[in-house]
Write an enzyme that holds these catalytic residues in place. Sequence first.
Site, PDB file in Angstrom:
ATOM      1  N   SER A  25      13.537 -10.733  -2.887  1.00  0.00           N
ATOM      2  CA  SER A  25      14.809 -11.441  -3.048  1.00  0.00           C
ATOM      3  C   SER A  25      15.830 -10.429  -3.562  1.00  0.00           C
ATOM      4  CB  SER A  25      14.653 -12.669  -3.963  1.00  0.00           C
ATOM      5  OG  SER A  25      14.274 -12.315  -5.278  1.00  0.00           O
ATOM      6  N   HIS A  63      14.988 -13.741   0.596  1.00  0.00           N
ATOM      7  CA  HIS A  63      15.793 -14.887   0.156  1.00  0.00           C
ATOM      8  C   HIS A  63      17.222 -14.673   0.659  1.00  0.00           C
ATOM      9  CE1 HIS A  63      13.130 -16.414  -3.397  1.00  0.00           C
ATOM     10  NE2 HIS A  63      12.410 -16.040  -2.353  1.00  0.00           N
ATOM     11  N   ASP A  68       8.385 -16.170  -6.571  1.00  0.00           N
ATOM     12  CA  ASP A  68       8.009 -16.445  -5.191  1.00  0.00           C
ATOM     13  C   ASP A  68       7.086 -15.341  -4.678  1.00  0.00           C
ATOM     14  OD1 ASP A  68       7.901 -17.645  -2.738  1.00  0.00           O
ATOM     15  OD2 ASP A  68       9.882 -16.971  -2.076  1.00  0.00           O
TER      16      ASP A  68
END
Length: 337
Positions: free
Chosen positions: A23, A50, A142
Amino acid sequence: MSNSQEPGNNQNELFPVVGIGASAGGLEAFEELLSHLPDDTGMAFVIIQHLAADRESLLSAILARSTQMPVTEVKGNTPLEPNCIYVIPPNAKMTLADGELHLSPRENIRGRPMPVDAFFTSLAAGRGTQAIAIVLSGTDGDGALGIESVKAAGGITFAQCEATAQFSGMPNTAAATGQVDFILPPQAIAEELVKISQHPYLLRQNLSSEEEQPRTEESALSEIFLLLRRTKGVNFADYKRSTVQRRIGRRMALYKQDRLADYLGYLQDHPDEVQALYRDLLIVVTQFFRDEPAFTALKERVFPQIVSGKSFDSAIRIWVAGCATGEEVYSLAICLL
């Protein structure tokens, strides 16, 4: 030595797939990793970043400047090919099934999207021992659950080291699971991928060389069982043979060893590897309501009979044999309640 997963008829199943998640700060890490990969590893690479849901992504065009491999933003069901890079589009969840990438609307888990976990989980289910998961720079957790799935399926796992990650939340959370094989800078991750790309374990080939006959292999395996029993007090000789062979084969791939006898020698010289193999053999493969039909049967057929005629304060005791980390116990308790 063979593993329990046989190659299918689909040629797309004969090469490893590398999932790479990030991300914040991920762009530089992606570029560094890809710039140090040759264009002929025989692997497919899937980039899960992301992305803002309401903006067009330039990620594929930017990454194309760092590699000679074709870079494609996925638009619909897309068959995977080796030596190609596939990039998730904005506002999408991407998964792997039957050798193809599939898109669906992005969903939130506990209020936020977790696209890396979603892809890694499907990668583990779809590729098994040919799954490789990499977690790079990012600010949340994540990828950690997906890393565990890949490791449990026999895949190989990486995380970016804290010293090189702009944001260490994602790689550190992945590493904290204890299921990451290599914690390295992006360049070193690329170098490690090249080293393992043609290992028989990742190509689902027999790990025995022509010189190492089955009898010699069986002798080496017996010696490994004896070493584990002597040092850890556990006898793995009666464990499911295909599972044991797959776990040992995974460790051999990490050290680029093709012969079981060579790995035995490595174990004898490196006590830490005995501990690592022991952990791999006992790896947890569990989740809440894992065997859904069984839990449905318990709720609809078994538990109603158990509670029938009992008062509110009656005791009901349920025993779970071989419980790992509690998911099965809690699932049973939830069903009963």
